[in-house]
Design a protein around this motif. Structure first.
Motif, PDB file in Angstrom:
ATOM      1  N   LEU A  42      -1.721  13.159  27.824  1.00 22.56           N
ATOM      2  CA  LEU A  42      -2.309  13.999  26.788  1.00 22.56           C
ATOM      3  C   LEU A  42      -1.539  13.832  25.480  1.00 22.56           C
ATOM      4  CD1 LEU A  42      -4.367  16.133  25.951  1.00 22.56           C
ATOM      5  CD2 LEU A  42      -2.786  17.878  26.808  1.00 22.56           C
ATOM      6  N   GLY A  43      -0.225  13.792  25.557  1.00 20.07           N
ATOM      7  CA  GLY A  43       0.589  13.568  24.359  1.00 20.07           C
ATOM      8  C   GLY A  43       0.272  12.247  23.686  1.00 20.07           C
ATOM      9  N   VAL A  44       0.099  11.197  24.485  1.00 18.10           N
ATOM     10  CA  VAL A  44      -0.258   9.885  23.933  1.00 18.10           C
ATOM     11  C   VAL A  44      -1.619   9.969  23.239  1.00 18.10           C
ATOM     12  CG1 VAL A  44      -0.913   7.523  24.568  1.00 18.10           C
ATOM     13  CG2 VAL A  44       1.172   8.544  25.513  1.00 18.10           C
ATOM     14  N   ALA A  45      -2.566  10.640  23.874  1.00 20.99           N
ATOM     15  CA  ALA A  45      -3.900  10.798  23.277  1.00 20.99           C
ATOM     16  C   ALA A  45      -3.817  11.566  21.961  1.00 20.99           C
ATOM     17  CB  ALA A  45      -4.839  11.496  24.258  1.00 20.99           C
ATOM     18  N   LEU A  46      -2.994  12.597  21.923  1.00 22.52           N
ATOM     19  CA  LEU A  46      -2.839  13.370  20.687  1.00 22.52           C
ATOM     20  C   LEU A  46      -2.201  12.532  19.578  1.00 22.52           C
ATOM     21  CD1 LEU A  46      -1.721  16.808  22.155  1.00 22.52           C
ATOM     22  CD2 LEU A  46      -3.899  16.285  21.018  1.00 22.52           C
ATOM     23  N   ILE A  47      -1.231  11.712  19.937  1.00 22.23           N
ATOM     24  CA  ILE A  47      -0.614  10.825  18.944  1.00 22.23           C
ATOM     25  C   ILE A  47      -1.668   9.874  18.372  1.00 22.23           C
ATOM     26  CG2 ILE A  47       0.975   8.874  18.637  1.00 22.23           C
ATOM     27  CD1 ILE A  47       2.846  10.302  20.637  1.00 22.23           C
ATOM     28  N   THR A  59       0.835  -1.200   0.000  1.00 18.89           N
ATOM     29  CA  THR A  59       0.000   0.000   0.000  1.00 18.89           C
ATOM     30  C   THR A  59       0.871   1.252   0.000  1.00 18.89           C
ATOM     31  OG1 THR A  59      -1.954   1.016   1.023  1.00 18.89           O
ATOM     32  CG2 THR A  59      -0.259   0.146   2.512  1.00 18.89           C
ATOM     33  N   ARG A  60       0.218   2.376   0.037  1.00 18.59           N
ATOM     34  CA  ARG A  60       0.916   3.665  -0.055  1.00 18.59           C
ATOM     35  C   ARG A  60       1.732   3.964   1.206  1.00 18.59           C
ATOM     36  NH1 ARG A  60      -4.385   5.132  -0.539  1.00 18.59           N
ATOM     37  NH2 ARG A  60      -4.083   6.703   1.078  1.00 18.59           N
ATOM     38  N   LEU A  61       2.825   4.677   1.010  1.00 17.65           N
ATOM     39  CA  LEU A  61       3.672   5.114   2.118  1.00 17.65           C
ATOM     40  C   LEU A  61       2.885   5.989   3.087  1.00 17.65           C
ATOM     41  CD1 LEU A  61       6.495   5.301   3.404  1.00 17.65           C
ATOM     42  CD2 LEU A  61       6.920   7.269   1.921  1.00 17.65           C
ATOM     43  N   THR A  62       1.986   6.795   2.572  1.00 19.75           N
ATOM     44  CA  THR A  62       1.191   7.685   3.430  1.00 19.75           C
ATOM     45  C   THR A  62       0.194   6.928   4.290  1.00 19.75           C
ATOM     46  OG1 THR A  62      -0.351   8.091   1.606  1.00 19.75           O
ATOM     47  CG2 THR A  62       1.440   9.690   1.929  1.00 19.75           C
ATOM     48  N   VAL A  63      -0.055   5.688   3.991  1.00 20.47           N
ATOM     49  CA  VAL A  63      -0.884   4.841   4.855  1.00 20.47           C
ATOM     50  C   VAL A  63      -0.009   4.158   5.898  1.00 20.47           C
ATOM     51  CG1 VAL A  63      -2.355   2.777   4.924  1.00 20.47           C
ATOM     52  CG2 VAL A  63      -2.653   4.469   3.096  1.00 20.47           C
ATOM     53  N   VAL A  64       1.141   3.651   5.487  1.00 25.71           N
ATOM     54  CA  VAL A  64       2.000   2.866   6.371  1.00 25.71           C
ATOM     55  C   VAL A  64       2.750   3.740   7.379  1.00 25.71           C
ATOM     56  CG1 VAL A  64       3.961   1.267   6.441  1.00 25.71           C
ATOM     57  CG2 VAL A  64       2.287   1.090   4.605  1.00 25.71           C
ATOM     58  N   TYR A  65       3.364   4.805   6.898  1.00 20.37           N
ATOM     59  CA  TYR A  65       4.290   5.562   7.743  1.00 20.37           C
ATOM     60  C   TYR A  65       3.681   6.128   9.028  1.00 20.37           C
ATOM     61  CZ  TYR A  65       8.162   8.362   9.223  1.00 20.37           C
ATOM     62  OH  TYR A  65       9.174   8.887   9.962  1.00 20.37           O
ATOM     63  N   PRO A  66       2.465   6.651   9.027  1.00 16.70           N
ATOM     64  CA  PRO A  66       1.935   7.194  10.285  1.00 16.70           C
ATOM     65  C   PRO A  66       1.887   6.182  11.431  1.00 16.70           C
ATOM     66  CG  PRO A  66       0.607   7.954   8.453  1.00 16.70           C
ATOM     67  CD  PRO A  66       1.569   6.931   7.899  1.00 16.70           C
ATOM     68  N   PHE A  67       1.879   4.911  11.106  1.00 13.41           N
ATOM     69  CA  PHE A  67       1.826   3.898  12.154  1.00 13.41           C
ATOM     70  C   PHE A  67       3.109   3.817  12.972  1.00 13.41           C
ATOM     71  CE2 PHE A  67      -1.917   2.696   9.871  1.00 13.41           C
ATOM     72  CZ  PHE A  67      -2.760   2.227  10.859  1.00 13.41           C
ATOM     73  N   THR A  68       4.184   4.465  12.513  1.00 15.31           N
ATOM     74  CA  THR A  68       5.382   4.523  13.346  1.00 15.31           C
ATOM     75  C   THR A  68       5.065   5.203  14.677  1.00 15.31           C
ATOM     76  OG1 THR A  68       6.127   6.593  12.346  1.00 15.31           O
ATOM     77  CG2 THR A  68       6.996   4.548  11.407  1.00 15.31           C
ATOM     78  N   ALA A  69       4.114   6.115  14.673  1.00 14.80           N
ATOM     79  CA  ALA A  69       3.720   6.809  15.907  1.00 14.80           C
ATOM     80  C   ALA A  69       3.135   5.832  16.927  1.00 14.80           C
ATOM     81  CB  ALA A  69       2.721   7.920  15.595  1.00 14.80           C
ATOM     82  N   LEU A  70       2.481   4.797  16.446  1.00 12.98           N
ATOM     83  CA  LEU A  70       1.901   3.804  17.358  1.00 12.98           C
ATOM     84  C   LEU A  70       2.995   3.076  18.133  1.00 12.98           C
ATOM     85  CD1 LEU A  70      -0.673   2.540  18.391  1.00 12.98           C
ATOM     86  CD2 LEU A  70      -0.617   0.975  16.441  1.00 12.98           C
ATOM     87  N   THR A  71       4.164   2.922  17.543  1.00 16.78           N
ATOM     88  CA  THR A  71       5.286   2.305  18.247  1.00 16.78           C
ATOM     89  C   THR A  71       5.638   3.107  19.490  1.00 16.78           C
ATOM     90  OG1 THR A  71       6.140   1.443  16.172  1.00 16.78           O
ATOM     91  CG2 THR A  71       7.658   1.488  18.013  1.00 16.78           C
ATOM     92  N   PHE A  72       5.642   4.440  19.371  1.00 13.29           N
ATOM     93  CA  PHE A  72       5.945   5.294  20.520  1.00 13.29           C
ATOM     94  C   PHE A  72       4.937   5.069  21.643  1.00 13.29           C
ATOM     95  CE2 PHE A  72       7.595   7.935  16.936  1.00 13.29           C
ATOM     96  CZ  PHE A  72       8.939   7.774  17.234  1.00 13.29           C
ATOM     97  N   VAL A  73       3.678   4.953  21.282  1.00 13.07           N
ATOM     98  CA  VAL A  73       2.626   4.750  22.283  1.00 13.07           C
ATOM     99  C   VAL A  73       2.820   3.411  22.984  1.00 13.07           C
ATOM    100  CG1 VAL A  73       0.140   4.455  22.625  1.00 13.07           C
ATOM    101  CG2 VAL A  73       0.989   6.250  21.086  1.00 13.07           C
TER     102      VAL A  73
END
Length: 112
Positions: A96-101, A62-76
């Motif tokens: 709050l930061g986690v919720a915003l992510i 799939t598109r990079l713009t679909v996959v890449y945002p999920f890197t943020a889930l790793t931080f959570v």
């Protein structure tokens, strides 16, 4: 978007997070370079490797713009593991930061 697209992405995120937690467990309290060669470090590196392979597979599907945002889930996930596994404490601002992510991930990756 098919759910089958998200399964390898989420599995890659999970392996990356587990790898990070394992690296922390293997590195905690160590000082000499030789001490970093231990089962936790090896396990963490293997998890990173598996996560990377799943990530590459996801990029092929799939598109990079679909996959890449999920890197943020790793931080959570790593943040939550820090609390659960290592007993770390966080305050309101961090929650709050986690919720915003999570909200941002929803907007960027899920809402089409």
């Amino acid at each position: 978007m098919r759910i089958s697209i998200y399964l390898p992405i989420l599995a890659g995120v999970l392996f990356a997070a587990i790898g990070q937690v394992a690296l922390k467990a293997g590195a905690d309290g160590k000082q000499a370079l030789v001490e970093f060669f231990n089962p936790w470090i090896v396990f963490g590196l293997v998890c990173y490797g598996v996560g990377t392979l799943l990530w590459i597979f996801s990029l092929s599907q799939t598109r990079l713009t679909v996959v890449y945002p999920f890197t943020a889930l790793t931080f959570v996930l790593v943040y939550v593991a820090g609390i659960v596994v290592f007993g770390e404490h966080i305050g309101f601002a961090q929650w709050l930061g986690v919720a915003l992510i999570l909200g941002g991930l929803y907007l960027v990756a899920v809402v089409q």
